[in-house]
Design a protein around this motif. Structure first.
Motif: not given
Length: 139
Positions: A34-41, A63-68
């Motif tokens: 869900g976080f990946l889908i939201a991140s892409m949006a 790892k459950g880590t997202f970098w922007t």
């Protein structure tokens, strides 16, 4: 491991740009899809936002880590993006599944874009340490 490399969306009109970088960690691996889908949006929204110069995303799914990492014409453009939909309501919803978040803002020469992920991660780590130090009780 989805990694969206730097995409330049506009040519900077000034020699310096304002950058924002973040590390977002989810509480559980169940929250990653869900976080990946939201991140892409939100990545798509950033690309189309007034004042955006360039954007990149790196998701370490296991790892459950997202970098922007993004660059903007000015801070007002960053804040306008953050306050616009769907960013505003998505962040409110996703806060519930985040265990940690670090944000850093800095100026950079437009001619040096994009920075390497190593440089971006170093800036985020420096900010995270500053945040931890600010919250430590006096010894």
């Amino acid at each position: 491991m989805p990694k969206i490399p730097w995409i330049a969306v506009a040519t900077p009109a000034t020699p310096e740009v304002q950058c924002m970088a973040s590390r977002l960690q989810v509480t559980s691996l169940r929250d990653v899809p869900g976080f990946l889908i939201a991140s892409m949006a939100l990545w798509r929204q950033a690309r189309r936002s007034p004042g955006a110069v360039g954007v990149a995303l790196d998701a370490e799914l296991f790892k459950g880590t997202f970098w922007t990492y993004s660059a903007w014409t000015d801070k007002a453009a960053i804040y306008a993006y953050a306050g616009a939909e769907p960013h505003r309501s998505t962040i409110e919803r996703k806060r519930k599944v985040m265990k940690d978040a670090t944000f850093t803002f800095f100026s950079a020469p437009a001619a040096e874009l994009p920075m390497s992920w190593d440089e971006v991660r170093t800036r985020i780590a420096t900010q995270a340490e500053a945040d931890r130090s600010a919250h430590r009780p006096e010894e």
